[in-house]
Design an enzyme around this catalytic site. Structure first.
Site, short mmCIF file in Angstrom:
data_model
loop_
_atom_site.label_atom_id
_atom_site.label_comp_id
_atom_site.label_asym_id
_atom_site.label_seq_id
_atom_site.Cartn_x
_atom_site.Cartn_y
_atom_site.Cartn_z
N GLU A 262 0.82 -1.23 0.00
CA GLU A 262 0.00 0.00 0.00
C GLU A 262 0.84 1.26 0.00
OE1 GLU A 262 -3.71 2.08 2.49
OE2 GLU A 262 -2.99 0.08 3.04
N LYS A 278 -8.82 -0.93 1.21
CA LYS A 278 -9.87 -1.38 2.12
C LYS A 278 -10.69 -2.41 1.37
CE LYS A 278 -9.50 0.00 6.17
NZ LYS A 278 -8.93 -1.05 6.99
#
Length: 455
Positions: A262, A278
């Protein structure tokens, strides 16, 4: 070639920077920002450096400033000190703006620095002695551009001739044979039980129903003892889980082994990007099951709602440092696949306001919303209440700020901390109103099981 005292030397390109890093490990404080090549499909740049002129190390309210074997201390904000460390170096000429790193600062900002920004309780013990921040002022770098299939050695004007000579000698030598292998001496053990995790999920849902929050990221800590060389462990990990925002940072008897998928914040030429994750599902054992898992993830209303909440939080955070009206979401709920899981990833962009810097942007968004929950301050208070130890670097950020003004940082998830002979790691996920405690527990195991299995 020589240009304004910034020296750039063409270097033979290779797809795998691992042997190159091994050659400079003998220098102090080596760092490798690793794009996961040649196995990762997404990575672009590798950045290798060592022997910083100055190091900042923050523990609690005190930052040690280490230079030429002398140490002074400061109580100033660690982000302010990072800014000063970066600003001390002469800026690179505009012609280098397309390069990621031409000298600057490299290191990490731990999650618990968020207590310096938000008034969050601090009741939990730390499980290791890794500092809250460790930042080095690096004046040379080997940069591999995998898209262009080229490599360069950059020497900043502040780089001493003796260091240039040492770097050149190391890179032209043969990588030494490892002195020690790596071996786990115990299995990974949780600091809390599955039952305690389920009880924490239920408490978070009570807070959600009471209107305190919409989502909270809950993490669980694991640890194991080991013997041997943490570098050998990192080599095993990067083969098992090649990731575009990986890093290996080593000093004394400590190391950071990050396999992060990420990006937190990238800033270049005042253009800002963040890519929150997410929504996660494990990879399937067959192609058919794998595709079905990916389709279900993309169509899952719960995961899409989680992702959208964090996108809104990050848009709000970017608004502190970016021009009003410049914030855009060019990608929402995009699928990205890794060795062990599929993720939903969104992309948010903005333009940095005049008078703001990469580090003021970082501070304004820290810690990343994807690993706190929403609203951020209340989510962080609940995290501190329900987790039984500090997160340390986990869920903080690892990255660089270059003398070109470019910054790129990750979210320090899928990250292990080697502290003496103990390995620490965490797994977590976002809890919302309709979360299933068992599903959430299985998801956090899926995220980190590949790391444990690799070792």
């Amino acid at each position: 070639m020589q240009n304004n005292a910034f020296e750039v030397v063409d270097f033979p390109y290779t797809t795998d920077a691992e042997p190159l890093f091994e050659r400079v490990r003998s220098l102090e404080n080596p760092v490798w920002l690793d794009s996961g090549k040649p196995r990762s499909l997404q990575g672009r740049f590798d950045i290798i450096s060592a022997a910083p002129l100055k190091v900042l190390e923050t523990c609690g309210s005190i930052t040690s400033i280490i230079e030429d074997n002398a140490t002074s201390v400061s109580h100033e904000d660690p982000f302010t000190l990072s800014e000063a460390l970066w600003q001390e170096l002469e800026a690179a000429p505009d012609e280098f703006n397309n390069q990621p790193f031409t000298g600057g600062i490299i290191g990490f900002w731990g999650y618990d620095l968020g207590r310096r920004i938000e008034n969050i309780p601090d009741k939990n013990p730390s499980v290791c002695s890794i500092p809250d921040m460790r930042m080095g002022q690096y004046v040379w770098a080997l940069v591999l551009n995998h898209s262009a299939q080229k490599a360069w050695l950059f020497f900043h004007p502040a780089c001493p001739p003796s260091l240039k000579k040492s770097v050149s000698q190391c890179l032209n030598s043969t990588a030494p044979e490892p002195d020690h292998n790596f071996e786990l001496c115990s299995p990974f053990r949780e600091s809390s039980s599955k039952q305690q995790h389920a009880e924490a999920v239920t408490k978070i849902q009570h807070y959600i129903h009471a209107g305190d929050c919409y989502q909270v990221n809950l993490a669980t800590h694991f640890s194991a003892t080991f013997k041997g060389d943490s570098w050998q462990a990192y080599k095993q990990l990067r083969r098992a889980l090649p990731s575009p925002y990986s890093a290996y940072i080593e000093w004394n008897d400590k190391a950071v082994l990050s396999l992060s998928p990420e990006r937190f914040l990238k800033s270049s030429m005042n253009q800002v990007e963040t890519k929150p994750i997410k929504g996660t599902v494990k990879r399937g054992t067959t192609l058919e099951i794998d595709n079905q898992n990916a389709i279900e993830l993309m169509n899952c209303k719960k995961n899409r709602a989680e992702n959208l909440m964090i996108v809104d939080l990050l848009r709000n955070d970017l608004g502190k440092s970016c021009d009003p009206g410049s914030i855009r979401v060019p990608k929402l709920f995009a699928l990205e696949s890794f060795a062990n899981v599929h993720h939903l990833v969104s992309t948010v962009t903005a333009k940095l306001s005049d008078g703001e810097t990469p580090l003021s942007l970082l501070r304004g968004c820290f810690p990343g919303g994807s690993i706190t929950g929403a609203p951020k301050k209340r989510a962080m208070e609940i995290i501190d209440e329900l987790e039984n130890c500090r997160r340390n670097l986990y869920c903080g950020s690892i990255g660089y700020v270059s003398t070109t003004g470019r910054m790129d940082t990750n979210i320090a998830i899928r990250t292990m901390l080697a502290d003496g002979h103990t390995l620490n790691c965490w797994g977590g996920g976002g809890i919302v109103a309709d979360s299933s405690p068992d599903d959430e527990y299985q998801e956090l195991l899926a995220k980190i099981h590949v790391l444990m299995k690799a070792l």
